[in-house]
Scaffold this active site. Structure first.
Site, PDB file in Angstrom:
ATOM      1  N   VAL A 101       0.894  -0.962   0.227  1.00 23.58           N
ATOM      2  CA  VAL A 101      -0.047  -0.087  -0.321  1.00 23.58           C
ATOM      3  C   VAL A 101       0.920   1.202  -0.206  1.00 23.58           C
ATOM      4  O   VAL A 101       2.163   0.799   0.795  1.00 23.58           O
ATOM      5  CB  VAL A 101      -1.317  -0.261   1.350  1.00 23.58           C
ATOM      6  CG1 VAL A 101      -1.534   1.056   1.586  1.00 23.58           C
ATOM      7  CG2 VAL A 101      -1.855  -0.874   0.827  1.00 23.58           C
ATOM      8  N   CYS A 102       0.699   2.109  -0.655  1.00 19.73           N
ATOM      9  CA  CYS A 102       1.462   3.407  -0.951  1.00 19.73           C
ATOM     10  C   CYS A 102       2.393   3.524  -1.296  1.00 19.73           C
ATOM     11  O   CYS A 102       2.917   2.597  -1.985  1.00 19.73           O
ATOM     12  CB  CYS A 102       1.058   3.577   1.192  1.00 19.73           C
ATOM     13  SG  CYS A 102       1.458   6.133   0.833  1.00 19.73           S
TER      14      CYS A 102
END
Length: 229
Positions: A101-102
């Site tokens: 994520v991210c």
């Protein structure tokens, strides 16, 4: 029994870990390991301490899911840490799913795990993904074969829901969504640079200019290391 290894590291952004962890702990028949170099507490971007259940050495060699959270402050030094990248490269080479994520996708890329794959990342650094041979995609969650990557921070909730559906089916994922009452209605429609006022986008870029420069330099150095390997 699923084996899920979730990397933790100093200055990671809490929601990048906690959002997906909320789903993974509720998959059923799953062992979830928080993993770091050693068992010493890791302090996040928000100042919260997390204890790893497994060191890199003790982490199972064969994982069903390898997950990497983001957080720009922590990802910059992590991209330059050979111990972290070697661990990710080793476990990621055998994991059934390699996920993030991210800015976690930058770490996957720096470890050589995204070459030839489409991937998501935090909008401010998506343009760095091609340095690792990845194709950046402007979506909340991107699935390319066994790579599943989420966009910035809050995309971890969408990522977790997508992963739950992939592993346990749509009905189970819907049950989890209802269980945590994930029913977002943001007060403003400014959560993406394409929709936020241009002045706010530029102001935020200016505020983080130093970090963005450091991220690019770290990514370039990591890409050079990856290229040599």
């Amino acid at each position: 029994m699923l084996r899920i290894g979730m990397l933790i590291y100093p200055m990671m952004f809490d929601i990048d870990l906690v959002g997906p962890l909320t789903y993974m702990r509720r998959l059923g028949d799953a062992d979830v390991f928080l993993v770091w170099k050693d068992r010493a507490p890791v302090v996040s971007d928000l100042g919260v301490s997390y204890a790893a259940g497994h060191s890199f050495e003790a982490c199972p060699k064969e994982l069903d899911i390898l997950f990497v959270p983001g957080g720009l402050k922590g990802a910059i030094p992590a991209m330059q840490d050979g111990t972290i990248l070697d661990f990710l490269a080793d476990r990621g080479a055998r994991a059934k799913y390699v996920t993030s994520v991210c800015t976690g996708s930058l770490l996957l890329g720096a470890a050589g795990l995204l070459k030839g794959y489409k991937a998501a990342s935090y909008w401010m650094v998506r343009d760095l993904l091609p340095l690792f041979g990845a194709e950046p995609v402007t979506e909340r969650v991107v699935i390319d074969r066994n790579r599943i990557t989420g966009g910035g921070a809050t995309a971890g909730l969408d990522f977790g829901l997508t992963l739950a559906a992939e592993l346990r089916g749509e009905e189970h994922a819907k049950m989890l969504q209802l269980a945590i009452e994930y029913d977002p209605h943001p007060a403003f429609d400014a959560g993406a640079p394409e929709r936020a006022p241009a002045a706010i986008v530029e102001h935020l870029r200016d505020m983080r200019a130093g970090e963005l420069t450091a991220a690019r330099e770290a990514a370039l150095a990591a890409a050079e290391r990856f290229g040599r390997d």
